[in-house]
Motif scaffolding. Sequence first.
Motif, PDB file in Angstrom:
ATOM      1  N   ALA A 120      25.694 -80.417 -28.480  1.00  0.00           N
ATOM      2  CA  ALA A 120      26.191 -81.762 -28.757  1.00  0.00           C
ATOM      3  C   ALA A 120      27.630 -81.719 -29.242  1.00  0.00           C
ATOM      4  N   LYS A 199      17.129 -87.817 -29.105  1.00  0.00           N
ATOM      5  CA  LYS A 199      17.970 -86.642 -29.146  1.00  0.00           C
ATOM      6  C   LYS A 199      19.292 -86.989 -29.843  1.00  0.00           C
ATOM      7  N   ASP A 201      23.099 -87.449 -29.897  1.00  0.00           N
ATOM      8  CA  ASP A 201      24.191 -87.704 -28.954  1.00  0.00           C
ATOM      9  C   ASP A 201      25.443 -86.943 -29.390  1.00  0.00           C
ATOM     10  N   HIS A 202      25.808 -87.072 -30.674  1.00  0.00           N
ATOM     11  CA  HIS A 202      26.900 -86.264 -31.210  1.00  0.00           C
ATOM     12  C   HIS A 202      26.858 -86.225 -32.729  1.00  0.00           C
ATOM     13  N   THR A 213      24.839 -89.407 -34.573  1.00  0.00           N
ATOM     14  CA  THR A 213      24.585 -90.522 -33.669  1.00  0.00           C
ATOM     15  C   THR A 213      23.521 -90.097 -32.667  1.00  0.00           C
ATOM     16  N   ASP A 215      20.767 -90.715 -29.349  1.00  0.00           N
ATOM     17  CA  ASP A 215      20.967 -91.201 -27.978  1.00  0.00           C
ATOM     18  C   ASP A 215      20.457 -92.622 -27.766  1.00  0.00           C
TER      19      ASP A 215
END
Length: 299
Positions: A120, A199, A201-202, A213, A215
Amino acid sequence: MSSPRRFDIIILGTGPAGLQAAIHASRRKVAVLVLGKETKSSLFSAHIENFCCIFKLSGEEMISTGRQQAANFGAEFMDQDVLSIQAVDKGFEIKVESGDVLQTAALIIATGTQRKRLGAPGEKELLGKGVSYCVDCDGNFYRNQHVAVIGGESAAVDGALTLTEIADTVHLVYSELEVAGDLRQKLDQSSVVCHPGVKVDHIEGDSEVSALTLDDGRKIEVTGVFIEQGAKGIMELATTLGIQLDDEMQYIATDKQQATNIPGIYAAGDVCGPPWQMAKAVGEGCVAGLSAAKYAKRR
């Protein structure tokens, strides 16, 4: 609670090193237990073409054959992840994810190297600045803070439960939960805030982690992110047992008998460093199995 089951040798890992250790140790007429999930071995999904006397064979076939060989000599298997290991009188005590407690005179670590990255954005940039791969190593740095653990297997759940005694709020982020009964029950009864079916995201942050953050667009404000995908790894085990690592603190240091600095603990395969080849793993597993059997018989 029932008394712990006792073995002469417990082997952590069902890859080529662990299976070869089980075969050779069991032939020496000692009680051997192999712990681990065969599908988690890197060999399971591999295709072998460079192993002596074998043209081509799937890793799944090799693992199945190796397990049968070891079982034929008397080895037992338990498809469980290890949660903790501690030294006790006359050996070591191991707790697995089902809640069972086992004891052994000798221990062989053949878990491979599996520090899975998320991939990520922000993970690499913030490593050591809020991103960690080891709750046991770094958890205490986040006392009374908000943290997140990423993963749905035993290492992640156990890590999240550990952090509830340290951090203010613990989030557990996973796409799928894969843990056995006792550990699942403890999670359900804990204060861990679960985020299933998502999941990462980042990972956000400038000089240090500030948020995750997901998904689905949600943001979780945290100062620490622990990426714990899979089972307990080398660093966690080494930290709790006092096992000496190499100069770069990446692999277990052993002598020519595959013995570590802790009497009764041996290691073989990828945990001991490169090259990442089955031939090396099998050879070291053979030596570790023979050495551990000799040690257990003396005990």
